[in-house]
Design a protein around this motif. Sequence first.
Motif, PDB file in Angstrom:
ATOM      1  N   GLN A  72       0.819  -1.212   0.000  1.00 26.44           N
ATOM      2  CA  GLN A  72       0.000   0.000   0.000  1.00 26.44           C
ATOM      3  C   GLN A  72       0.855   1.264   0.000  1.00 26.44           C
ATOM      4  N   LEU A  73       2.033   1.178   0.596  1.00 21.40           N
ATOM      5  CA  LEU A  73       2.919   2.341   0.681  1.00 21.40           C
ATOM      6  C   LEU A  73       3.897   2.424  -0.495  1.00 21.40           C
ATOM      7  N   GLU A  74       4.503   1.296  -0.845  1.00 26.59           N
ATOM      8  CA  GLU A  74       5.638   1.338  -1.771  1.00 26.59           C
ATOM      9  C   GLU A  74       5.265   1.312  -3.242  1.00 26.59           C
ATOM     10  N   VAL A  75       4.139   0.709  -3.581  1.00 25.95           N
ATOM     11  CA  VAL A  75       3.744   0.700  -4.997  1.00 25.95           C
ATOM     12  C   VAL A  75       3.456   2.123  -5.486  1.00 25.95           C
ATOM     13  N   PRO A  76       2.602   2.892  -4.791  1.00 29.62           N
ATOM     14  CA  PRO A  76       2.431   4.290  -5.230  1.00 29.62           C
ATOM     15  C   PRO A  76       3.688   5.129  -5.042  1.00 29.62           C
ATOM     16  N   ALA A  77       4.528   4.782  -4.058  1.00 30.12           N
ATOM     17  CA  ALA A  77       5.771   5.532  -3.854  1.00 30.12           C
ATOM     18  C   ALA A  77       6.698   5.381  -5.057  1.00 30.12           C
ATOM     19  N   ALA A  78       6.754   4.199  -5.643  1.00 29.12           N
ATOM     20  CA  ALA A  78       7.595   3.987  -6.825  1.00 29.12           C
ATOM     21  C   ALA A  78       7.112   4.858  -7.981  1.00 29.12           C
ATOM     22  N   GLU A  79       5.798   4.958  -8.123  1.00 24.91           N
ATOM     23  CA  GLU A  79       5.233   5.817  -9.170  1.00 24.91           C
ATOM     24  C   GLU A  79       5.616   7.282  -8.938  1.00 24.91           C
ATOM     25  N   LEU A  80       5.498   7.726  -7.692  1.00 24.67           N
ATOM     26  CA  LEU A  80       5.853   9.108  -7.361  1.00 24.67           C
ATOM     27  C   LEU A  80       7.351   9.359  -7.563  1.00 24.67           C
ATOM     28  N   ALA A  81       8.173   8.367  -7.190  1.00 30.70           N
ATOM     29  CA  ALA A  81       9.621   8.522  -7.340  1.00 30.70           C
ATOM     30  C   ALA A  81       9.998   8.723  -8.811  1.00 30.70           C
ATOM     31  N   ALA A  82       9.335   8.005  -9.706  1.00 35.62           N
ATOM     32  CA  ALA A  82       9.620   8.160 -11.129  1.00 35.62           C
ATOM     33  C   ALA A  82       9.272   9.567 -11.613  1.00 35.62           C
ATOM     34  N   ALA A  86      15.534   1.453 -13.406  1.00 39.59           N
ATOM     35  CA  ALA A  86      15.499   1.790 -14.837  1.00 39.59           C
ATOM     36  C   ALA A  86      14.234   2.580 -15.165  1.00 39.59           C
ATOM     37  N   HIS A  87      13.125   2.190 -14.589  1.00 41.12           N
ATOM     38  CA  HIS A  87      11.875   2.923 -14.816  1.00 41.12           C
ATOM     39  C   HIS A  87      11.919   4.301 -14.158  1.00 41.12           C
ATOM     40  N   VAL A  88      12.506   4.363 -12.973  1.00 48.28           N
ATOM     41  CA  VAL A  88      12.644   5.654 -12.291  1.00 48.28           C
ATOM     42  C   VAL A  88      13.543   6.582 -13.103  1.00 48.28           C
ATOM     43  N   ARG A  89      14.627   6.032 -13.657  1.00 49.53           N
ATOM     44  CA  ARG A  89      15.547   6.820 -14.477  1.00 49.53           C
ATOM     45  C   ARG A  89      14.815   7.405 -15.690  1.00 49.53           C
ATOM     46  N   ASP A  90      13.943   6.588 -16.295  1.00 52.91           N
ATOM     47  CA  ASP A  90      13.219   7.015 -17.503  1.00 52.91           C
ATOM     48  C   ASP A  90      11.965   7.821 -17.182  1.00 52.91           C
ATOM     49  N   ARG A  91      11.720   8.026 -15.888  1.00 54.76           N
ATOM     50  CA  ARG A  91      10.503   8.706 -15.429  1.00 54.76           C
ATOM     51  C   ARG A  91       9.248   8.002 -15.940  1.00 54.76           C
ATOM     52  N   ASN A  92       9.335   6.685 -15.978  1.00 53.68           N
ATOM     53  CA  ASN A  92       8.211   5.848 -16.400  1.00 53.68           C
ATOM     54  C   ASN A  92       7.429   5.452 -15.140  1.00 53.68           C
ATOM     55  N   SER A  93       6.466   6.256 -14.763  1.00 50.59           N
ATOM     56  CA  SER A  93       5.767   6.037 -13.499  1.00 50.59           C
ATOM     57  C   SER A  93       4.956   4.745 -13.506  1.00 50.59           C
ATOM     58  N   ARG A  94       4.326   4.435 -14.633  1.00 47.98           N
ATOM     59  CA  ARG A  94       3.540   3.193 -14.699  1.00 47.98           C
ATOM     60  C   ARG A  94       4.447   1.969 -14.615  1.00 47.98           C
ATOM     61  N   GLY A  95       5.572   2.038 -15.311  1.00 47.90           N
ATOM     62  CA  GLY A  95       6.508   0.922 -15.261  1.00 47.90           C
ATOM     63  C   GLY A  95       7.084   0.726 -13.873  1.00 47.90           C
ATOM     64  N   ALA A  96       7.406   1.822 -13.178  1.00 48.37           N
ATOM     65  CA  ALA A  96       7.941   1.721 -11.820  1.00 48.37           C
ATOM     66  C   ALA A  96       6.902   1.126 -10.879  1.00 48.37           C
ATOM     67  N   ARG A  97       5.672   1.554 -11.037  1.00 47.66           N
ATOM     68  CA  ARG A  97       4.594   1.018 -10.197  1.00 47.66           C
ATOM     69  C   ARG A  97       4.425  -0.482 -10.432  1.00 47.66           C
TER      70      ARG A  97
END
Length: 243
Positions: free
Chosen positions: A111-121, A204-215
């Motif tokens: 619940q915390l980290e999946v949306p956090a990965a999207e935000l991080a990207a 890699a997704h965070v680097r590319d600012r791919n929020s959906r991929g990071a999530r």
Amino acid sequence: MSAPSGPRPLEYERVAGELRQMIVDGELQPGDRLPSEGELTARMRISRGTLREALRVLSAQKLLTSSRGVNGGTFVAEPSPDDVVEHLETSLTLLSRSRVTSAHLLEMRSQLEVPAAELAARRRSEEDLHQLEQSVAGMNEAGDPSVAHLNSHFHLLLLRAAGNPVLEMMATPVFTVLRERFHRVEPGEEFWLRVAAEHAEIVAHVRDRNSRGARRAMRSHLSGLRDTYTRIDVSKLDNLRAG
């Protein structure tokens, strides 16, 4: 006839509760000096001993702080993020021995980290990205027990990159309790190699600012961790029964 509601709180507990509520409601603000001991005892119709015990309780909860000298006294404290983490960590540790299971904690992580990965990207800085990449490189080079620490550190770095400090405050105690629960179990080199590869995919997704991929990558990563932790829990339970 109503059922009994349990034992009545002790007098100092009642006083501590009233003062705590005044702080929560904003009647007493961080930095405010409490009225003098004499004023409080008269206003609340309590003894000095009761008041002092109540103040000790609130001080232990990091809600009050005291200082000596001409300008000294008892003041309302402003809890730091570390204070919040410490309180949550202690509570979760105690609850994990009875009512809170590993499954509950792992679900909370998602619940915390999946949306956090999207935000991080979306929000990460170049420094955030650099630290995440260093963490991945470190995991590929490290041996036990350093790799377990680097694993936890990676997840904290990602939460910080999300740009919301509350996420880190909420997730850190969960990480700590899970780490303590499984620190005596060695998942094996293959497990850590897979974890490092999954971390690299997230970065890699965070680097590319791919929020959906990071999530998506974080959800898949945590799902794999959940399966591993569940197997460890079952194995530990079987060993206890066998013993």
